[in-house]
Design a protein around this motif. Structure first.
Motif, PDB file in Angstrom:
ATOM      1  N   UNK A 115       0.785  -1.227   0.000  1.00 15.44           N
ATOM      2  CA  UNK A 115       0.000   0.000   0.000  1.00 15.44           C
ATOM      3  C   UNK A 115       0.816   1.276   0.000  1.00 15.44           C
ATOM      4  N   UNK A 116       2.059   1.202   0.431  1.00 17.04           N
ATOM      5  CA  UNK A 116       2.875   2.428   0.525  1.00 17.04           C
ATOM      6  C   UNK A 116       3.669   2.697  -0.748  1.00 17.04           C
ATOM      7  N   UNK A 117       3.610   1.789  -1.734  1.00 17.60           N
ATOM      8  CA  UNK A 117       4.418   1.960  -2.939  1.00 17.60           C
ATOM      9  C   UNK A 117       4.027   3.229  -3.694  1.00 17.60           C
ATOM     10  N   UNK A 118       2.719   3.525  -3.722  1.00 16.85           N
ATOM     11  CA  UNK A 118       2.288   4.696  -4.473  1.00 16.85           C
ATOM     12  C   UNK A 118       2.862   5.979  -3.903  1.00 16.85           C
ATOM     13  N   UNK A 119       3.053   6.006  -2.580  1.00 12.12           N
ATOM     14  CA  UNK A 119       3.635   7.207  -1.979  1.00 12.12           C
ATOM     15  C   UNK A 119       5.108   7.342  -2.343  1.00 12.12           C
ATOM     16  N   UNK A 133       6.441   6.211  -5.130  1.00  9.34           N
ATOM     17  CA  UNK A 133       6.468   6.632  -6.528  1.00  9.34           C
ATOM     18  C   UNK A 133       6.167   8.128  -6.641  1.00  9.34           C
ATOM     19  N   UNK A 134       5.142   8.583  -5.881  1.00 11.74           N
ATOM     20  CA  UNK A 134       4.812  10.013  -5.909  1.00 11.74           C
ATOM     21  C   UNK A 134       5.959  10.855  -5.390  1.00 11.74           C
ATOM     22  N   UNK A 135       6.703  10.335  -4.400  1.00  8.98           N
ATOM     23  CA  UNK A 135       7.847  11.077  -3.872  1.00  8.98           C
ATOM     24  C   UNK A 135       8.943  11.209  -4.917  1.00  8.98           C
ATOM     25  N   UNK A 136       9.167  10.104  -5.658  1.00  5.22           N
ATOM     26  CA  UNK A 136      10.204  10.150  -6.695  1.00  5.22           C
ATOM     27  C   UNK A 136       9.795  11.113  -7.797  1.00  5.22           C
ATOM     28  N   UNK A 137       8.535  11.055  -8.180  1.00  6.17           N
ATOM     29  CA  UNK A 137       8.054  11.973  -9.203  1.00  6.17           C
ATOM     30  C   UNK A 137       8.122  13.427  -8.710  1.00  6.17           C
ATOM     31  N   UNK A 138       7.841  13.628  -7.418  1.00 11.79           N
ATOM     32  CA  UNK A 138       7.916  14.987  -6.878  1.00 11.79           C
ATOM     33  C   UNK A 138       9.324  15.536  -6.999  1.00 11.79           C
ATOM     34  N   UNK A 171       0.233   8.862  -9.002  1.00 18.13           N
ATOM     35  CA  UNK A 171      -0.006   7.592  -9.652  1.00 18.13           C
ATOM     36  C   UNK A 171      -1.399   7.058  -9.380  1.00 18.13           C
ATOM     37  N   UNK A 172      -1.987   7.460  -8.244  1.00 12.62           N
ATOM     38  CA  UNK A 172      -3.341   7.020  -7.895  1.00 12.62           C
ATOM     39  C   UNK A 172      -4.400   7.988  -8.402  1.00 12.62           C
TER      40      UNK A 172
END
Length: 594
Positions: free
Chosen positions: A93-97, A99-104, A147-148
């Motif tokens: 469940x924490x993978x999306x965060x 990914x969002x951090x890397x994109x940020x 991503x979500x």
């Protein structure tokens, strides 16, 4: 990747390693070719999963035994191990965060590069090294879809906005599950229709922990539970100052109906129409009319024997005191102000002082005459009418002097007493408009009059044995006995009601009636018999034989000595005929009138 694929991959690599070992152990001469020139990577571009899949599937199958990873295996993995809706794969469940951090970070670096190195590929001097503070500014300015599908952005403190999904534990068809009933994104959004409550209700139930407090109630926070409270009523003379505080109203105020503020306490006083005032006023009016009638009769028949024998000078003084006693009732009931309060101080005790001073002077005169007669036949001093008036006014002036001293020490004024009728129920509280005369001050004011009354009673007892034909000893005695009984009854009634809410009315009525009854007793016993004789039996209002004081005293004294049974008669009276010739003369006069 499934277990079978992993095992297939492991077998492949094991075979590959064994083949390489065999090839290196052979005697075949190996020729090393010159390595080609490495390619330069000029820029990066984002690659999607779909592009990677297309590149892999477009590769031709390799037959080289030295391929690290055969193309055939990659193609099978791409086609057979795709993650979709039908896959058993469950992502953390924490993978999306992450990914969002890397994109940020990537978006922030990209925006920083566009600002500091516009149109240039790679890092420029301004970004070597990278300024962390400048990068943080770009991170806080981000706003893109994660991503979500949720927006990725940051507030002024660098925190991401809270996003919560609200679940409710529900049972449907005997199956328990958590169902989403709302979410939080900057504010609460609830789908009330999808919520379930005990009993099948669709409406939101009332909170048991903390119901809203009514007007006039304060919140008392439950210890350890800051979000819950008890509602406490602001009772008594308290009002609700704020949500959590009750305060007392000022001494002259009381709370309003719902205890949200304070209002003035109503002011009351003894009204003329009150039953407590009507009865004293009727008694006073009747007494004043009777007093004026007696005065008019005495003035009309001023030179008749009965009026002269009663002592005209002291009689008029006594009647003046009786009139003032009746008039005091009107001062006690009138609305208090400085003038009324001053007159109350003066005349409340003055009328009684004048009355009892005159009676005391009369009884003292009688006592001294007969006391002197037992020792000497000479007349005692200060028994003339002028002397009697001086003694009376001297005794009465003591009352006036005391009142003047009281005025000097404590000037008279009207006050509003909020304590007399300050009941436990604020709606019944009243402020009493009255004169500043306390119960103790009232007793001191009437104390001197009571002293004169007691002294007069003592002399009345001492002179109870004089002949009834001599002056007014017997009526004065009856008057003083009755007056003492009236005031003995007044004291417990007056002070016994000091704690009553009706104190103002009871004490005023009791005081005025007691004063009026005392005056009525004096008027009825001392003067009504004389008025009756003057008006209805004029034949008895004739002069008798004139005798000297020496003869009168001697006759009365000798009569008491030679007639010991006189002391056994009612009231100790000694009925004695002063001389036989006086009796004969009275009969002749009576016959001549007939």
């Amino acid at each position: 990747i499934s277990t079978s694929k992993c095992n297939e991959c492991a077998v492949f690599f094991n075979d590959k390693v064994q083949g390489i070992k065999k090839a290196t152990n052979s005697t075949t001469q190996m020729t090393l070719l010159q390595s080609p020139r490495p390619l330069e990577l000029t820029h990066f571009a984002p690659v999607t999963d779909k592009i990677v899949q297309e590149i892999v599937t477009s590769l031709s199958s390799s037959t080289c035994c030295l391929d690290v990873l055969p193309t055939k295996f990659l193609c099978s993995a791409v086609y057979q191990e795709r993650i979709g809706k039908d896959s058993n794969y469950e992502q953390e469940g924490k993978v999306q965060f992450v990914i969002d951090a890397v994109y940020s970070m990537a978006h922030a670096l990209h925006n920083m590069h566009k600002e500091l190195c516009p149109g240039k590929v790679g890092l420029c001097a301004k970004m070597d090294p990278i300024n962390g503070t400048h990068l943080l500014k770009h991170i806080r300015r981000l706003n893109f879809a994660g991503i979500a599908g949720n927006p990725v952005l940051f507030n002024a403190d660098g925190d991401a906005p809270g996003r919560y999904e609200i679940y409710q534990y529900q049972i449907r068809n005997k199956t328990a599950e958590y169902k989403i009933i709302g979410h939080w994104t900057d504010q609460l959004h609830l789908n009330v229709r999808s919520m379930q409550w005990p009993g099948g209700l669709r409406q939101i139930p009332t909170s048991i922990c903390s119901q809203p407090c009514q007007a006039g109630e304060r919140k008392k926070i439950v210890k350890g539970i800051p979000c819950c409270w008890h509602c406490e009523r602001c009772d008594g003379y308290q009002y609700q100052a704020d949500t959590y505080t009750c305060k007392m109203c000022r001494f002259d105020l009381r709370p309003n109906e719902n205890h949200t503020g304070c209002v003035s306490i109503p002011i009351v006083k003894l009204e003329w129409s009150s039953p407590w005032a009507v009865i004293p006023v009727l008694i006073a009016v009747a007494g004043i009319m009777a007093t004026l009638f007696v005065v008019a009769t005495f003035v009309r028949y001023n030179d008749t024997p009965i009026v002269k024998a009663s002592g005209r000078e002291l009689s008029y003084v006594l009647l003046t005191g009786i009139f003032l006693c009746y008039a005091t009732t009107f001062l006690m009931i009138s609305s208090p102000d400085i003038g009324i309060c001053s007159l109350r101080r003066i005349f409340l005790g003055l009328g009684m002082s004048i009355s009892y001073a005159a009676l005391l002077t009369k009884t003292n005169r009688i006592y001294r005459i007969f006391e002197q007669g037992t020792m000497s036949v000479s007349a005692p001093r200060f028994i003339s009418p002028a002397s009697q008036l001086v003694i009376t006014f001297t005794l009465a002036s003591v009352q006036l002097i005391g009142v003047c001293i009281w005025f000097a020490m404590d000037p008279s004024k009207a006050i509003i007493d909020y304590e007399d009728q300050r009941t436990s129920n604020p709606t019944m509280a009243r402020g009493v408009l009255k004169c500043d005369i306390s119960d103790l001050s009232l007793i001191c004011l009437l104390g001197y009059s009571m002293l004169l009354m007691v002294t007069c009673t003592v002399y009345a007892i001492k002179t109870r044995g004089v002949p009834e034909t001599f002056n007014e000893a017997k009526p004065i005695g009856f008057t003083m006995y009755t007056t003492c009984i009236i005031w003995l009854a007044f004291i417990p009634i007056f002070f016994g009601t000091s704690q009553s809410t009706e104190k103002l009315y009871i004490q005023t009525t009791t005081l005025t009636i007691s004063v009026s009854l005392s005056a009525s007793v004096s008027l009825g016993l001392l003067y009504m018999p004389k008025v009756y004789v003057v008006l209805f039996h004029p034949e008895q209002n004739v002069p008798k034989r004139t005798r000297s004081l020496k003869a009168v005293v001697t006759a009365a004294t000798m009569s008491n000595k030679f007639n010991p049974k006189a002391s056994l008669r009612p009231n100790g009276e000694a009925k004695t005929e002063l001389c036989e010739s006086l009796e004969t003369q009275c009969k002749n006069i009576a016959n001549s009138h007939v």
